[in-house]
Design a protein around this motif. Structure first.
Motif, PDB file in Angstrom:
ATOM      1  N   ASN A 159      32.940  56.037  55.041  1.00 45.18           N
ATOM      2  CA  ASN A 159      33.630  55.051  55.874  1.00 45.18           C
ATOM      3  C   ASN A 159      33.453  53.625  55.346  1.00 45.18           C
ATOM      4  OD1 ASN A 159      35.272  54.341  58.087  1.00 45.18           O
ATOM      5  ND2 ASN A 159      33.491  53.864  59.361  1.00 45.18           N
ATOM      6  N   ILE A 160      33.586  53.485  54.020  1.00 43.12           N
ATOM      7  CA  ILE A 160      33.400  52.202  53.352  1.00 43.12           C
ATOM      8  C   ILE A 160      34.752  51.514  53.186  1.00 43.12           C
ATOM      9  CG2 ILE A 160      32.687  51.115  51.180  1.00 43.12           C
ATOM     10  CD1 ILE A 160      30.374  52.161  52.928  1.00 43.12           C
ATOM     11  N   SER A 161      34.764  50.185  53.392  1.00 40.64           N
ATOM     12  CA  SER A 161      36.017  49.441  53.260  1.00 40.64           C
ATOM     13  C   SER A 161      36.023  48.448  52.105  1.00 40.64           C
ATOM     14  CB  SER A 161      36.317  48.682  54.564  1.00 40.64           C
ATOM     15  OG  SER A 161      35.304  47.729  54.835  1.00 40.64           O
ATOM     16  N   GLY A 162      34.856  48.217  51.487  1.00 39.13           N
ATOM     17  CA  GLY A 162      34.813  47.220  50.430  1.00 39.13           C
ATOM     18  C   GLY A 162      33.806  47.561  49.356  1.00 39.13           C
ATOM     19  N   LEU A 163      33.960  46.890  48.199  1.00 38.27           N
ATOM     20  CA  LEU A 163      33.089  47.113  47.059  1.00 38.27           C
ATOM     21  C   LEU A 163      32.671  45.790  46.446  1.00 38.27           C
ATOM     22  CD1 LEU A 163      35.135  49.880  45.182  1.00 38.27           C
ATOM     23  CD2 LEU A 163      33.076  50.261  46.575  1.00 38.27           C
ATOM     24  N   GLU A 164      31.446  45.749  45.955  1.00 38.22           N
ATOM     25  CA  GLU A 164      31.021  44.726  45.009  1.00 38.22           C
ATOM     26  C   GLU A 164      30.936  45.424  43.651  1.00 38.22           C
ATOM     27  OE1 GLU A 164      27.782  41.893  46.242  1.00 38.22           O
ATOM     28  OE2 GLU A 164      27.468  43.470  47.750  1.00 38.22           O
ATOM     29  N   LEU A 165      31.712  44.967  42.697  1.00 37.92           N
ATOM     30  CA  LEU A 165      31.787  45.616  41.398  1.00 37.92           C
ATOM     31  C   LEU A 165      30.894  44.897  40.396  1.00 37.92           C
ATOM     32  CD1 LEU A 165      35.632  46.280  41.078  1.00 37.92           C
ATOM     33  CD2 LEU A 165      33.851  47.824  41.941  1.00 37.92           C
ATOM     34  N   ARG A 166      29.824  45.570  39.974  1.00 42.19           N
ATOM     35  CA  ARG A 166      28.950  44.988  38.958  1.00 42.19           C
ATOM     36  C   ARG A 166      29.713  44.868  37.639  1.00 42.19           C
ATOM     37  NH1 ARG A 166      25.248  47.185  35.014  1.00 42.19           N
ATOM     38  NH2 ARG A 166      23.687  45.594  34.481  1.00 42.19           N
ATOM     39  N   ALA A 167      29.757  43.663  37.091  1.00 38.62           N
ATOM     40  CA  ALA A 167      30.464  43.407  35.840  1.00 38.62           C
ATOM     41  C   ALA A 167      29.463  43.374  34.697  1.00 38.62           C
ATOM     42  CB  ALA A 167      31.227  42.092  35.922  1.00 38.62           C
ATOM     43  N   ALA A 168      29.553  44.365  33.817  1.00 38.40           N
ATOM     44  CA  ALA A 168      28.636  44.459  32.682  1.00 38.40           C
ATOM     45  C   ALA A 168      29.257  45.402  31.658  1.00 38.40           C
ATOM     46  CB  ALA A 168      27.270  44.973  33.130  1.00 38.40           C
ATOM     47  N   PRO A 169      28.871  45.276  30.385  1.00 39.51           N
ATOM     48  CA  PRO A 169      29.472  46.129  29.347  1.00 39.51           C
ATOM     49  C   PRO A 169      29.283  47.615  29.585  1.00 39.51           C
ATOM     50  CG  PRO A 169      28.337  44.264  28.346  1.00 39.51           C
ATOM     51  CD  PRO A 169      27.984  44.244  29.811  1.00 39.51           C
ATOM     52  N   ASP A 170      28.236  48.017  30.327  1.00 37.26           N
ATOM     53  CA  ASP A 170      27.988  49.438  30.568  1.00 37.26           C
ATOM     54  C   ASP A 170      28.598  49.934  31.872  1.00 37.26           C
ATOM     55  OD1 ASP A 170      26.250  47.901  32.079  1.00 37.26           O
ATOM     56  OD2 ASP A 170      24.543  49.269  31.888  1.00 37.26           O
ATOM     57  N   GLU A 171      29.498  49.149  32.463  1.00 38.90           N
ATOM     58  CA  GLU A 171      30.168  49.541  33.701  1.00 38.90           C
ATOM     59  C   GLU A 171      31.690  49.589  33.469  1.00 38.90           C
ATOM     60  OE1 GLU A 171      28.454  50.532  36.103  1.00 38.90           O
ATOM     61  OE2 GLU A 171      26.543  49.472  36.122  1.00 38.90           O
ATOM     62  N   PHE A 172      32.412  50.177  34.421  1.00 39.42           N
ATOM     63  CA  PHE A 172      33.864  50.227  34.278  1.00 39.42           C
ATOM     64  C   PHE A 172      34.522  48.882  34.591  1.00 39.42           C
ATOM     65  CE2 PHE A 172      33.058  51.937  38.617  1.00 39.42           C
ATOM     66  CZ  PHE A 172      33.781  51.034  39.375  1.00 39.42           C
ATOM     67  N   THR A 173      33.738  47.929  35.058  1.00 37.84           N
ATOM     68  CA  THR A 173      34.223  46.574  35.309  1.00 37.84           C
ATOM     69  C   THR A 173      33.531  45.619  34.341  1.00 37.84           C
ATOM     70  OG1 THR A 173      34.420  47.093  37.661  1.00 37.84           O
ATOM     71  CG2 THR A 173      34.524  44.773  37.044  1.00 37.84           C
ATOM     72  N   HIS A 174      34.320  44.932  33.508  1.00 42.09           N
ATOM     73  CA  HIS A 174      33.760  43.941  32.590  1.00 42.09           C
ATOM     74  C   HIS A 174      34.908  43.062  32.083  1.00 42.09           C
ATOM     75  CE1 HIS A 174      35.270  46.303  29.142  1.00 42.09           C
ATOM     76  NE2 HIS A 174      34.814  47.367  29.796  1.00 42.09           N
ATOM     77  N   THR A 175      34.530  41.929  31.518  1.00 44.27           N
ATOM     78  CA  THR A 175      35.544  40.948  31.118  1.00 44.27           C
ATOM     79  C   THR A 175      36.341  41.378  29.894  1.00 44.27           C
ATOM     80  OG1 THR A 175      33.874  39.729  29.838  1.00 44.27           O
ATOM     81  CG2 THR A 175      34.262  39.008  32.109  1.00 44.27           C
ATOM     82  N   GLY A 176      35.923  42.458  29.232  1.00 37.71           N
ATOM     83  CA  GLY A 176      36.660  42.937  28.071  1.00 37.71           C
ATOM     84  C   GLY A 176      37.821  43.854  28.398  1.00 37.71           C
ATOM     85  N   LEU A 177      38.061  44.132  29.684  1.00 34.08           N
ATOM     86  CA  LEU A 177      39.176  45.005  30.058  1.00 34.08           C
ATOM     87  C   LEU A 177      40.511  44.383  29.645  1.00 34.08           C
ATOM     88  CD1 LEU A 177      38.167  46.125  33.677  1.00 34.08           C
ATOM     89  CD2 LEU A 177      37.912  47.420  31.551  1.00 34.08           C
ATOM     90  N   THR A 178      41.402  45.230  29.170  1.00 32.83           N
ATOM     91  CA  THR A 178      42.744  44.765  28.826  1.00 32.83           C
ATOM     92  C   THR A 178      43.552  44.524  30.097  1.00 32.83           C
ATOM     93  OG1 THR A 178      43.687  46.985  28.757  1.00 32.83           O
ATOM     94  CG2 THR A 178      42.662  46.153  26.727  1.00 32.83           C
ATOM     95  N   ALA A 179      44.695  43.891  29.950  1.00 34.63           N
ATOM     96  CA  ALA A 179      45.563  43.648  31.101  1.00 34.63           C
ATOM     97  C   ALA A 179      45.977  44.962  31.757  1.00 34.63           C
ATOM     98  CB  ALA A 179      46.791  42.849  30.671  1.00 34.63           C
ATOM     99  N   ALA A 180      46.284  45.978  30.940  1.00 32.81           N
ATOM    100  CA  ALA A 180      46.681  47.273  31.485  1.00 32.81           C
ATOM    101  C   ALA A 180      45.522  47.930  32.227  1.00 32.81           C
ATOM    102  CB  ALA A 180      47.174  48.181  30.361  1.00 32.81           C
ATOM    103  N   GLN A 181      44.321  47.838  31.672  1.00 32.21           N
ATOM    104  CA  GLN A 181      43.152  48.421  32.333  1.00 32.21           C
ATOM    105  C   GLN A 181      42.857  47.710  33.656  1.00 32.21           C
ATOM    106  OE1 GLN A 181      40.495  47.876  28.977  1.00 32.21           O
ATOM    107  NE2 GLN A 181      40.412  50.084  28.593  1.00 32.21           N
ATOM    108  N   ARG A 182      43.066  46.421  33.690  1.00 35.28           N
ATOM    109  CA  ARG A 182      42.848  45.672  34.938  1.00 35.28           C
ATOM    110  C   ARG A 182      43.861  46.087  35.992  1.00 35.28           C
ATOM    111  NH1 ARG A 182      40.752  39.669  33.123  1.00 35.28           N
ATOM    112  NH2 ARG A 182      39.571  40.391  31.310  1.00 35.28           N
TER     113      ARG A 182
END
Length: 261
Positions: free
Chosen positions: A26-49
């Motif tokens: 019953n979760i409504s929100g996420l905090e996404l850890r941004a790091a190279p070893d996670e699926f969220t990071h600043t190196g994601l392409t526009a399509a991946q985002r």
């Protein structure tokens, strides 16, 4: 209550696993850890985002924060702007940052620092003034500014010297409690800038070490009473990445739901 969790609690897990955890609890929100070893990071392409945003939105979830390790007051080359761009592309509320002021320049016993800012707080002012304002900079009560009174003073400085800034506050309620503030005291200090609340159980008898839900003495009833009648999201900041003695998020989430109810 709008409940969320941080992916810090399932380090390295794929998006599918995170979405299943959210769906089953019953979760409504996420905090996404941004790091190279996670699926969220600043190196994601526009399509991946675009794909990441679509999958999270299709699951009915909101991204409360892209959790960076930018230290707003520090002398460093952390890419704040790149994280803000990532958060905007993902439709997140903002980017989590730490204060990270120079050791010894702040004193948690002070009533405030707005009238005499440290060099680090001046650096923070400069970074905030020049940063894009598409999404919020979300300043967590942490490290050099773990007390609510310290973060409130910094935010008051920003209000005075950077009108229209985009800084909001993530209230790590365990940190403010460990620095001598009751939930009610911290809330009253931070409320003008508050975006959402982080919660975890910790044990003051073990130097405020994070512990399994219900095993500590964090005053959760006082927190719930303080938040009664508000609609701030509450996020479980389960620090399994840094505290491997904690039970897995699969166990912590149901326990936290019961604890918070």
């Amino acid at each position: 209550m709008h409940l969320a969790f941080a992916t810090l609690g399932c380090p390295g897990a794929p998006l599918d696993h995170v979405l299943e955890l959210a769906k089953g609890n019953n979760i409504s929100g996420l905090e996404l850890r941004a790091a190279p070893d996670e699926f969220t990071h600043t190196g994601l392409t526009a399509a991946q985002r675009r794909e990441l945003r679509t999958r999270i939105e299709d699951a009915g979830l909101e991204i409360l924060a892209v959790s960076s390790y930018v230290k707003l007051c520090a002398v460093e080359d952390q890419p704040l702007e790149a994280h803000l761009e990532l958060a905007a592309d993902l439709g997140a509320r903002g980017v989590r940052v730490f204060p990270g002021d120079d050791p010894g320049t702040t004193d948690a016993t002070d009533a405030g620092t707005a009238d005499s800012p440290t060099p680090g707080e001046i650096r923070a002012l400069d970074r905030v003034t020049s940063a894009p304002r598409d999404v919020h900079i979300l300043l967590e009560t942490h490290d050099s500014h773990s007390a609510g009174r310290q973060v409130a003073a910094l935010c008051a400085l920003l209000d005075a010297d950077a009108p229209g800034h985009n800084v909001k506050v993530i209230w790590d309620s365990s940190h403010t409690w460990s620095h001598g503030e009751t939930p009610a005291e911290a809330f009253n200090l931070l409320q003008p800038w508050l975006e959402f609340v982080q919660v975890k159980d910790s044990d003051s008898r073990q130097d405020y070490r994070p512990v399994a839900i219900g095993a500590g003495d964090f005053p959760v009833h006082d927190l719930l009473q303080t938040l009664d009648g508000t609609d701030y999201p509450v996020s479980l900041e389960w620090e399994l990445k840094w505290h491997p003695h904690l039970p897995p998020l699969e166990e912590a989430l149901p326990a936290a739901l019961a604890w918070l109810s």
